[in-house]
Design an enzyme around this catalytic site. Structure first.
Site, mmCIF file in Angstrom:
data_model
loop_
_atom_site.group_PDB
_atom_site.id
_atom_site.type_symbol
_atom_site.label_atom_id
_atom_site.label_comp_id
_atom_site.label_asym_id
_atom_site.label_seq_id
_atom_site.Cartn_x
_atom_site.Cartn_y
_atom_site.Cartn_z
ATOM 1 C CB CYS A 189 -0.934 0.006 1.203
ATOM 2 S SG CYS A 189 -2.115 -1.357 1.260
ATOM 3 C CG HIS A 245 0.673 3.300 4.581
ATOM 4 N ND1 HIS A 245 0.974 3.147 5.922
ATOM 5 C CD2 HIS A 245 0.283 2.080 4.156
ATOM 6 C CE1 HIS A 245 0.786 1.880 6.273
ATOM 7 N NE2 HIS A 245 0.369 1.219 5.227
#
Length: 496
Positions: free
Chosen positions: A75, A134
């Site tokens: 991610c 993130h």
């Protein structure tokens, strides 16, 4: 006349009519929707049981890319590459925490931290809701800590919003269950899925969507163009969603992976032991590289993923409906982006974190207002780093530095195929390059084989590494792969 200037003139004609004498309108707005772990498996692609009716409808007036690839299959690093328009050049840039650990420590300077920051400097009002970088809510703190006041992207946002509801923090909401608990609070004694007896507001993405809808109503009357980033959590683990989305599916009719075992002629170092998935201790099975999931469990987990994806699809539908109701759709670019793919049992893997197709291939849909006649499913090879230059060309803003990607505007508007269709990925001490036919991967490690070759014409499921028996193809492709070696593994070159 350079390309940016030419396109700026085009935009002026397009958004104001055919005469310079008319009062020009503001630059196009941008609605950017990031969806966690959304594979490139959508209803309008066909050959799937997944139900994504709202994304399918969006695709009717947009370009939907079947072969979009992220730079890093995790991610934080994937989002960092997309937001900066650059491929990783240091191993720390493959880490989920690259933005958290480095971006807030830098003083603002001439080079913008992200394309959002660059838009802000060029007159855009920027709003972030949910997971765009993130962090689940944009702030820097660990999973079980209180929310801090340190932004992960300190210079990108005019407004940074989030509604954590009964879960109280962004990270609790990220791993939420319908009863208000989360993976951390339950010490991982939870299943990796849930069909909650709740409505859409019973999980965090429903709250995020309502917050975004309210913000759209405010932004409608703004004198500035806006960038609204909306980050949806699902279908990230745990695969949770309201039961009505589970009820869309007949589990028995959902096919398990067609390639459920490890590829031939590869090291297990190239694969993944599915550790993140197996953290959910109450899962009925814990498949890994030694044990294949049963057909029944594979179908159940795929059912859960599909339901969670359908839940996010419904939230996207609400956002797009509000955009249209406010007449903002006439001057708003819409981008839907999946931050990476996910193995749903393919190659005996449950998760991301590999350099295989399933981990790197994710959803990408781009809609340019007024260009519905160009709507199509596009099979050209494109990358996440292409998004930054695409946005700059669509807004007529000069690039602040040399970007690694290329604008997709010619491909979207004129159906001009890129001459060199390649996409690069980086992870697990390896580099991979994908072109129209092959995927070539090189690992900088001791465990062999360190070269993998997959022929997508004859083996689209990547079931067998054919590098050893095709040295000429490997030799022909290796210079292309080395073009993508940004220096990341420079110290290891002499060993391989």
């Amino acid at each position: 006349m350079n390309r940016i200037l030419a396109f700026t003139i085009f935009l002026l004609f397009y958004f104001t009519g055919s005469s310079f004498a008319q009062t020009p309108t503001k630059k196009p707005n941008i609605l950017f929707i990031a969806v966690d772990d959304l594979r490139s498996e959508l209803g309008h692609f066909g050959n799937t049981k997944i139900q994504t009716p709202n994304l399918d409808q969006l695709a009717n007036s947009a370009v939907s890319f079947t072969n979009h690839f992220v730079q890093v299959p995790t991610c934080g690093a994937s989002r960092a590459a997309m937001l900066t328009g650059t491929r990783p050049r240091r191993t720390v840039e493959l880490n989920n925490l690259i933005m958290q650990n480095e971006f807030p420590k830098k003083a603002e300077n001439e080079i913008p931290e992200t394309f959002i920051h660059h838009l802000k400097r060029n007159g855009y009002h920027t709003v972030g809701i949910g997971k765009i970088s993130h962090s689940a809510d944009g702030y820097v703190y660990e999973y079980e800590e209180e929310v801090s006041n340190q932004r992960e992207l300190p210079y990108s946002w005019d407004e940074l919003l989030f509604d954590a509801g009964k879960w109280k923090t962004g990270w609790n909401a990220f791993f939420a269950y319908a009863d208000g608990e989360n993976r951390q609070s339950m010490n991982r004694q939870v299943r990796p899925y849930e069909a909650g007896e709740v409505d859409d507001l019973g999980y965090p993405d429903g709250l995020t969507t309502q917050l975004a809808i309210a913000k759209l109503k405010e932004l409608k009357d703004s004198d500035k163009p806006f960038f609204l980033g909306v980050g949806l959590f699902k279908p990230h683990l745990p695969f949770t969603s309201p039961k009505k989305y589970w009820d869309l599916y007949d589990e028995e009719s959902i096919p398990a992976a067609l390639n459920p075992t490890k590829p031939k002629n590869v090291s297990e170092s190239s694969l993944l032991p599915s550790g993140e998935f197996n953290q959910y201790a109450l899962g009925e099975e814990h498949p890994d590289l030694e044990k294949v999931a049963s057909q029944a469990y594979a179908k159940k987990i795929k059912h859960a993923y599909y339901a969670a994806a359908s839940y996010s699809d419904a939230q996207i539908g609400l956002l797009l409906a509000e955009l249209k109701a406010l007449n903002l759709d006439e001057n708003t670019i819409v981008i839907v982006w999946g931050d990476h793919g996910w193995h749903l049992g393919e190659q005996q893997v449950w998760g991301k974190h590999t350099l295989f197709e399933n981990a790197l291939n994710s959803a990408l849909i781009i809609k340019i207002p007024g260009k519905e006649e160009k709507a199509r499913i596009e099979n050209s090879i494109v990358e996440s780093v292409d998004i930054y230059p695409t946005i700059l060309e669509l807004t007529g803003i000069e690039s602040p530095y040399t970007l690694d990607g290329e604008s997709l505007v010619p491909l979207i508007q004129q159906e001009v195929k890129p001459e060199n269709q390649t996409a690069y990925g980086y992870f697990k001490q390896g580099i991979t390059v994908r072109n129209e036919r092959y995927r070539l991967t090189k690992y900088f490690r001791n465990q062999g084989p360190t070269i993998e070759l997959y022929d997508h014409q004859n083996d689209p499921l990547e079931t067998i590494n054919i590098a050893a028996e095709n040295p000429e193809i490997v030799a022909n492709l290796m210079p292309l792969l080395e073009k993508g070696n940004t220096g990341l593994y420079e110290k290891n070159k002499s060993d391989n």
